[in-house]
Design an enzyme around this catalytic site. Structure first.
Site, PDB file in Angstrom:
ATOM      1  N   ARG A   1      51.835  26.506  37.303  1.00 57.29           N
ATOM      2  CA  ARG A   1      52.060  27.119  38.608  1.00 57.29           C
ATOM      3  C   ARG A   1      52.983  26.251  39.466  1.00 57.29           C
ATOM      4  O   ARG A   1      52.999  25.031  39.345  1.00 57.29           O
ATOM      5  CB  ARG A   1      50.733  27.322  39.349  1.00 57.29           C
ATOM      6  CG  ARG A   1      49.695  28.106  38.561  1.00 57.29           C
ATOM      7  CD  ARG A   1      48.464  28.337  39.407  1.00 57.29           C
ATOM      8  NE  ARG A   1      47.433  29.046  38.670  1.00 57.29           N
ATOM      9  CZ  ARG A   1      46.300  28.528  38.249  1.00 57.29           C
ATOM     10  NH1 ARG A   1      46.048  27.254  38.500  1.00 57.29           N
ATOM     11  NH2 ARG A   1      45.416  29.235  37.581  1.00 57.29           N
TER      12      ARG A   1
ATOM     13  N   SER B   1      50.823  35.681  44.231  1.00 60.41           N
ATOM     14  CA  SER B   1      50.649  36.476  43.011  1.00 60.41           C
ATOM     15  C   SER B   1      50.816  37.942  43.338  1.00 60.41           C
ATOM     16  O   SER B   1      50.711  38.362  44.498  1.00 60.41           O
ATOM     17  CB  SER B   1      49.266  36.233  42.394  1.00 60.41           C
ATOM     18  OG  SER B   1      48.270  37.000  43.061  1.00 60.41           O
TER      19      SER B   1
ATOM     20  N   ASN C   1      47.197  50.615  42.018  1.00 65.10           N
ATOM     21  CA  ASN C   1      45.758  50.887  42.018  1.00 65.10           C
ATOM     22  C   ASN C   1      45.112  50.439  43.327  1.00 65.10           C
ATOM     23  O   ASN C   1      44.430  51.213  44.013  1.00 65.10           O
ATOM     24  CB  ASN C   1      45.107  50.168  40.841  1.00 65.10           C
ATOM     25  CG  ASN C   1      43.606  50.335  40.791  1.00 65.10           C
ATOM     26  OD1 ASN C   1      43.087  51.364  40.373  1.00 65.10           O
ATOM     27  ND2 ASN C   1      42.872  49.307  41.211  1.00 65.10           N
TER      28      ASN C   1
ATOM     29  N   LYS D   1      46.853  42.791  48.174  1.00 60.74           N
ATOM     30  CA  LYS D   1      45.912  42.713  49.291  1.00 60.74           C
ATOM     31  C   LYS D   1      46.640  42.505  50.617  1.00 60.74           C
ATOM     32  O   LYS D   1      46.158  42.944  51.669  1.00 60.74           O
ATOM     33  CB  LYS D   1      44.901  41.596  49.041  1.00 60.74           C
ATOM     34  CG  LYS D   1      43.860  41.971  47.985  1.00 60.74           C
ATOM     35  CD  LYS D   1      43.100  43.210  48.418  1.00 60.74           C
ATOM     36  CE  LYS D   1      42.002  43.596  47.456  1.00 60.74           C
ATOM     37  NZ  LYS D   1      41.254  44.786  47.902  1.00 60.74           N
TER      38      LYS D   1
ATOM     39  N   THR E   1      41.471  38.906  50.638  1.00 54.45           N
ATOM     40  CA  THR E   1      41.412  37.594  49.993  1.00 54.45           C
ATOM     41  C   THR E   1      42.064  36.533  50.861  1.00 54.45           C
ATOM     42  O   THR E   1      43.066  36.797  51.546  1.00 54.45           O
ATOM     43  CB  THR E   1      42.117  37.624  48.619  1.00 54.45           C
ATOM     44  OG1 THR E   1      42.227  36.292  48.114  1.00 54.45           O
ATOM     45  CG2 THR E   1      43.506  38.224  48.707  1.00 54.45           C
TER      46      THR E   1
ATOM     47  N   TYR F   1      48.746  40.235  42.490  1.00 55.20           N
ATOM     48  CA  TYR F   1      47.448  40.708  42.991  1.00 55.20           C
ATOM     49  C   TYR F   1      47.285  40.377  44.465  1.00 55.20           C
ATOM     50  O   TYR F   1      46.941  41.247  45.283  1.00 55.20           O
ATOM     51  CB  TYR F   1      46.293  40.085  42.207  1.00 55.20           C
ATOM     52  CG  TYR F   1      45.004  40.089  43.022  1.00 55.20           C
ATOM     53  CD1 TYR F   1      44.368  41.287  43.338  1.00 55.20           C
ATOM     54  CD2 TYR F   1      44.473  38.909  43.544  1.00 55.20           C
ATOM     55  CE1 TYR F   1      43.235  41.310  44.139  1.00 55.20           C
ATOM     56  CE2 TYR F   1      43.340  38.923  44.334  1.00 55.20           C
ATOM     57  CZ  TYR F   1      42.728  40.126  44.627  1.00 55.20           C
ATOM     58  OH  TYR F   1      41.614  40.148  45.429  1.00 55.20           O
ATOM     59  N   HIS F   2      47.497  39.118  44.838  1.00 55.53           N
ATOM     60  CA  HIS F   2      47.304  38.726  46.229  1.00 55.53           C
ATOM     61  C   HIS F   2      48.246  39.496  47.160  1.00 55.53           C
ATOM     62  O   HIS F   2      47.875  39.837  48.290  1.00 55.53           O
ATOM     63  CB  HIS F   2      47.496  37.216  46.389  1.00 55.53           C
ATOM     64  CG  HIS F   2      46.399  36.411  45.768  1.00 55.53           C
ATOM     65  ND1 HIS F   2      46.549  35.775  44.551  1.00 55.53           N
ATOM     66  CD2 HIS F   2      45.126  36.149  46.159  1.00 55.53           C
ATOM     67  CE1 HIS F   2      45.428  35.152  44.238  1.00 55.53           C
ATOM     68  NE2 HIS F   2      44.543  35.367  45.192  1.00 55.53           N
TER      69      HIS F   2
ATOM     70  N   ASN G   1      33.589  29.227  37.483  1.00 57.32           N
ATOM     71  CA  ASN G   1      32.926  29.908  36.374  1.00 57.32           C
ATOM     72  C   ASN G   1      33.531  29.488  35.036  1.00 57.32           C
ATOM     73  O   ASN G   1      32.820  29.262  34.043  1.00 57.32           O
ATOM     74  CB  ASN G   1      33.046  31.424  36.548  1.00 57.32           C
ATOM     75  CG  ASN G   1      32.254  31.940  37.743  1.00 57.32           C
ATOM     76  OD1 ASN G   1      31.732  31.157  38.530  1.00 57.32           O
ATOM     77  ND2 ASN G   1      32.177  33.245  37.883  1.00 57.32           N
ATOM     78  N   ARG G   2      34.857  29.373  35.005  1.00 55.86           N
ATOM     79  CA  ARG G   2      35.517  28.995  33.758  1.00 55.86           C
ATOM     80  C   ARG G   2      35.202  27.554  33.373  1.00 55.86           C
ATOM     81  O   ARG G   2      34.985  27.239  32.197  1.00 55.86           O
ATOM     82  CB  ARG G   2      37.031  29.192  33.893  1.00 55.86           C
ATOM     83  CG  ARG G   2      37.777  29.129  32.568  1.00 55.86           C
ATOM     84  CD  ARG G   2      39.214  29.581  32.691  1.00 55.86           C
ATOM     85  NE  ARG G   2      40.049  28.651  33.432  1.00 55.86           N
ATOM     86  CZ  ARG G   2      40.493  28.855  34.668  1.00 55.86           C
ATOM     87  NH1 ARG G   2      40.174  29.969  35.306  1.00 55.86           N
ATOM     88  NH2 ARG G   2      41.273  27.968  35.261  1.00 55.86           N
TER      89      ARG G   2
ATOM     90  N   THR H   1      39.534  21.815  31.703  1.00 58.14           N
ATOM     91  CA  THR H   1      40.983  21.668  31.773  1.00 58.14           C
ATOM     92  C   THR H   1      41.481  21.846  33.202  1.00 58.14           C
ATOM     93  O   THR H   1      41.365  22.920  33.784  1.00 58.14           O
ATOM     94  CB  THR H   1      41.670  22.683  30.854  1.00 58.14           C
ATOM     95  OG1 THR H   1      41.161  23.999  31.132  1.00 58.14           O
ATOM     96  CG2 THR H   1      41.405  22.347  29.401  1.00 58.14           C
TER      97      THR H   1
ATOM     98  N   ASP I   1      32.303  53.793  41.368  1.00 59.17           N
ATOM     99  CA  ASP I   1      33.060  52.928  40.461  1.00 59.17           C
ATOM    100  C   ASP I   1      33.554  53.772  39.294  1.00 59.17           C
ATOM    101  O   ASP I   1      32.978  54.834  39.013  1.00 59.17           O
ATOM    102  CB  ASP I   1      32.196  51.774  39.934  1.00 59.17           C
ATOM    103  CG  ASP I   1      33.011  50.547  39.549  1.00 59.17           C
ATOM    104  OD1 ASP I   1      33.902  50.674  38.691  1.00 59.17           O
ATOM    105  OD2 ASP I   1      32.759  49.459  40.098  1.00 59.17           O
TER     106      ASP I   1
END
Length: 385
Positions: free
Chosen positions: A328, A182, A119, A188, A147, A184-185, A243-244, A256, A32
């Site tokens: 979105r 996205s 990256n 992948k 993902t 990011y997606h 988690n949020r 929310t 890492d």
């Protein structure tokens, strides 16, 4: 020898510990460059659960009998360093969990969209080419966590990676097309295409574990000692929805929901995600690319909010649920269906550890001592303009 990339991460660190317990006579090496710590700090947030330095983590692991762990600090976008690591350790299995994993972070501006894809895709290509150029095709199994977000939201049951296409001329089995929503997606999706290409060209054994939304505070191993804890992100950029929501409820902030919040999403607990990745180590060399949908439950944000509202109520905390305009472009009532028979059969034969409501109850209990952190950083729940 087993190599874990992203070994300091939310999934990577618990994976290191569970591998150590499962394979006590085998060397487990983590890699890492501590990027996740830096990225979260840059957006002005923290891990709610304090995480120790890697030195303290390894020291604590040894105290609990996990003596087979090693760590290398390195950036896997450096091809020469990747070759050095693989040449030194010659791993039989590489569990590639390293990535910039946040869709919102990849949408902040063009430089971060570029960074995310460069990256993530460079790391994957470097691993593939290093395996090839070091002549490790026969001996190394590459497992990557991609993902389920690459599928988009079709109006039919999502298969495990491949789709049957029938025409008048016949039938063929083709990779599911990338419908990521996205930057990011989509990174992948590029990884998936490169994994498939390398497997076809060089007969590499590749397992693509398409990870759903992972939630939770820890695993059996991370709970052995505070210095073994994994990170817990709750901010708008890196905190996944469950988690949020837990963080909002404990901070006295309304949970929310964007829009109606009734669209179903695939999810899996951290414990089950890690257990199934450890199980992937046992898969035989097949010289092809296998795909698994790593999920145990389909739930909507509204269902999550209601489960967390009930869990906080059981702790004497009253929680409000509010609806905000959805930023979105999505069908707010889409009822996703996703096949995961192969995943359950091969990688999680014992099924999910706990029902969803029990998971939420456990998270609220674990996070209650950190209420002051959530209150202090409550401005991080929403996007910073």
């Amino acid at each position: 020898m087993i190599l874990v990339t992203g070994a300091d991460g939310y999934v990577g660190w618990p994976l290191m510990l569970k591998l150590s317990k499962t394979y006590p006579n085998e060397r487990i090496v983590g890699v890492d460059h501590f990027g996740r710590r830096k990225w979260v700090e840059e957006i002005g947030s923290v891990s709610a659960i304090p995480i120790a330095s890697m030195e303290k983590r390894l020291e604590s692991a040894r105290k609990h009998g996990m003596n087979n762990l090693s760590f290398v600090k390195e950036d896997l976008t450096n091809y020469e360093k990747v070759c050095q690591i693989l040449q030194t350790f010659r791993p039989r299995v590489i569990l590639h969990t390293a990535a910039q994993p946040a869709a919102p972070y990849s949408h902040v501006h063009a430089p971060l969209a570029n960074f995310t894809q460069e990256n993530n895709n460079r790391m994957c290509r470097n691993l593939l080419w290093a395996i090839r150029e070091l002549g490790m095709e026969e001996d190394t199994h590459l497992v990557e966590t991609t993902t389920t977000g690459v599928y988009g939201a079709p109006n039919f049951p999502i298969p495990e990676g491949y789709i049957e296409v029938k025409t008048d001329q016949g039938m063929d089995l083709l990779p599911y097309p990338g419908l990521a929503t996205s930057w990011y997606h989509m990174s992948k999706m590029h990884d998936i295409n490169n994994l498939s290409l390398a497997s076809r060209l060089w007969e590499l054994t590749v397992t693509d574990v398409r990870t759903a939304i992972v939630f939770g505070t820890g695993t059996k191993e991370t709970r052995l000692d505070p210095d073994l804890a994994t990170r817990f992100d709750f901010d708008f950029y890196f905190g996944v929805v469950a988690n949020r929501f837990c963080a909002q409820a404990l901070a006295g902030h309304p949970i929310t929901l964007y829009g109606k919040g009734e669209q179903r999403k695939p999810m899996i607990s951290l414990e089950d995600a890690v257990r199934s990745l450890v199980k992937a180590v046992e898969l035989p060399r097949h010289k092809t690319m296998k795909v698994y949908n790593q999920m145990t439950v389909l739930a909507s944000p509204k269902e999550l909010a209601e489960a967390i509202q009930k869990a906080t109520g059981n702790q004497g905390i009253q929680t409000e649920v509010t609806h905000l305009p959805n930023p979105r472009k999505e069908n707010e009532t889409h009822q996703m269906e996703m096949k995961n028979e192969g995943f359950l059969q091969d990688l999680l034969p014992d099924g999910a550890s706990l029902p969803l409501q029990d998971e939420m109850e456990e998270m609220i209990r674990d996070l209650k001592p950190y209420q002051s952190v959530f209150v202090h950083y409550r401005d991080r729940f929403m996007q910073v303009e």
